[in-house]
Design a protein around this motif. Sequence first.
Motif, mmCIF file in Angstrom:
data_model
loop_
_atom_site.group_PDB
_atom_site.id
_atom_site.type_symbol
_atom_site.label_atom_id
_atom_site.label_comp_id
_atom_site.label_asym_id
_atom_site.label_seq_id
_atom_site.Cartn_x
_atom_site.Cartn_y
_atom_site.Cartn_z
ATOM 1 N N PHE A 144 9.101 1.932 8.293
ATOM 2 C CA PHE A 144 9.068 2.498 6.951
ATOM 3 C C PHE A 144 9.490 3.953 6.979
ATOM 4 O O PHE A 144 9.504 4.590 8.032
ATOM 5 N N SER A 145 9.844 4.460 5.818
ATOM 6 C CA SER A 145 10.150 5.886 5.695
ATOM 7 C C SER A 145 9.344 6.448 4.539
ATOM 8 O O SER A 145 9.033 5.756 3.569
ATOM 9 N N VAL A 146 8.976 7.692 4.693
ATOM 10 C CA VAL A 146 8.263 8.434 3.666
ATOM 11 C C VAL A 146 9.061 9.703 3.414
ATOM 12 O O VAL A 146 9.375 10.442 4.362
ATOM 13 N N ASN A 147 9.391 9.930 2.149
ATOM 14 C CA ASN A 147 10.186 11.092 1.764
ATOM 15 C C ASN A 147 11.422 11.254 2.647
ATOM 16 O O ASN A 147 11.772 12.354 3.074
ATOM 17 N N GLY A 148 12.060 10.123 2.976
ATOM 18 C CA GLY A 148 13.300 10.151 3.732
ATOM 19 C C GLY A 148 13.152 10.230 5.241
ATOM 20 O O GLY A 148 14.143 10.252 5.955
ATOM 21 N N ARG A 149 11.936 10.264 5.758
ATOM 22 C CA ARG A 149 11.730 10.339 7.212
ATOM 23 C C ARG A 149 11.194 8.999 7.723
ATOM 24 O O ARG A 149 10.175 8.512 7.233
ATOM 25 N N SER A 159 3.524 -0.919 7.827
ATOM 26 C CA SER A 159 4.494 -0.677 6.754
ATOM 27 C C SER A 159 3.903 -1.042 5.398
ATOM 28 O O SER A 159 4.085 -0.319 4.410
ATOM 29 N N TRP A 160 3.182 -2.159 5.332
ATOM 30 C CA TRP A 160 2.542 -2.577 4.083
ATOM 31 C C TRP A 160 1.532 -1.519 3.633
ATOM 32 O O TRP A 160 1.510 -1.122 2.469
ATOM 33 N N LEU A 161 0.702 -1.036 4.547
ATOM 34 C CA LEU A 161 -0.269 0.005 4.186
ATOM 35 C C LEU A 161 0.423 1.296 3.741
ATOM 36 O O LEU A 161 -0.041 1.965 2.818
ATOM 37 N N ALA A 162 1.537 1.638 4.379
ATOM 38 C CA ALA A 162 2.279 2.834 3.974
ATOM 39 C C ALA A 162 2.798 2.690 2.551
ATOM 40 O O ALA A 162 2.733 3.637 1.755
ATOM 41 N N GLN A 188 7.357 8.860 -2.215
ATOM 42 C CA GLN A 188 8.587 8.089 -2.081
ATOM 43 C C GLN A 188 8.555 7.374 -0.732
ATOM 44 O O GLN A 188 8.423 8.014 0.314
ATOM 45 N N ALA A 189 8.614 6.050 -0.750
ATOM 46 C CA ALA A 189 8.574 5.281 0.497
ATOM 47 C C ALA A 189 9.488 4.073 0.404
ATOM 48 O O ALA A 189 9.711 3.539 -0.679
ATOM 49 N N GLN A 190 9.992 3.669 1.558
ATOM 50 C CA GLN A 190 10.815 2.482 1.678
ATOM 51 C C GLN A 190 10.389 1.727 2.928
ATOM 52 O O GLN A 190 9.877 2.316 3.867
ATOM 53 N N ALA A 191 10.629 0.435 2.939
ATOM 54 C CA ALA A 191 10.425 -0.392 4.127
ATOM 55 C C ALA A 191 11.775 -0.966 4.524
ATOM 56 O O ALA A 191 12.566 -1.363 3.658
ATOM 57 N N ALA A 230 1.849 4.855 -0.717
ATOM 58 C CA ALA A 230 2.895 5.409 -1.572
ATOM 59 C C ALA A 230 2.694 5.015 -3.025
ATOM 60 O O ALA A 230 2.859 5.831 -3.936
ATOM 61 N N GLU A 231 2.323 3.773 -3.225
ATOM 62 C CA GLU A 231 2.116 3.254 -4.583
ATOM 63 C C GLU A 231 0.994 4.002 -5.303
ATOM 64 O O GLU A 231 1.134 4.373 -6.463
ATOM 65 N N VAL A 232 -0.112 4.237 -4.619
ATOM 66 C CA VAL A 232 -1.260 4.850 -5.300
ATOM 67 C C VAL A 232 -1.205 6.376 -5.326
ATOM 68 O O VAL A 232 -1.898 7.000 -6.125
ATOM 69 N N ARG A 233 -0.381 6.978 -4.466
ATOM 70 C CA ARG A 233 -0.297 8.442 -4.422
ATOM 71 C C ARG A 233 1.054 8.986 -4.849
ATOM 72 O O ARG A 233 1.308 10.177 -4.759
ATOM 73 N N GLY A 234 1.936 8.122 -5.306
ATOM 74 C CA GLY A 234 3.217 8.583 -5.840
ATOM 75 C C GLY A 234 4.155 9.172 -4.796
ATOM 76 O O GLY A 234 4.941 10.063 -5.104
#
Length: 170
Positions: free
Chosen positions: A129-134, A104-107, A117-120, A111-115
């Motif tokens: 974690f989720s990326v772009n809502g998934r 999750s931390w790596l995700a 949308q991510a959440q943990a 997300a931080e360096v490539r813009g």
Amino acid sequence: CLMSIIIAFQALTPSKKEKSLVEAACTFANLEPQCFESNETWKEGLAYYDSVLAISHDTISAVKSLFWEHWQFKFAGADHAQTPEVILPTKILEEKNTGCVGVSWLALMLAEVRGIQAQAYLIPGHMYFSVNGRNFEPNREGFNYSHEEYRKKYAAGSWDAAMQKALYRN
């Protein structure tokens, strides 16, 4: 140990005064905050992610491919879930063993360096974690569960309204 990482996620929500998650990963490993600038595995991984994304135009596939095909992460097992080797991103990239917090931390770093949308999300006994809502299940190579499926799967813990909110959001 796990609790300290969780507190760190909460404390490191990006702002102009605080370190980025990438810098925090270096700091937690007792390295200079810019350590990922010279980390070849990280840099090659970003290039790989970019190339997969350019071909597929699918952020979800690019993230899954980076973590479980290119970097070939392996689940370290619940017995090792709180050891630095499976939590700290610098160690994970060296050893390829990880758990839910480390992936999750790596995700979030990606997300931080490539813009992206991510959440943990922190649920009793687990983090995902989720990326772009998934949602991504870190311990099952990115398998997708809905929030409700996570509630059922981890029903042994105490759930409340706060569990549906992201622990970290960029």
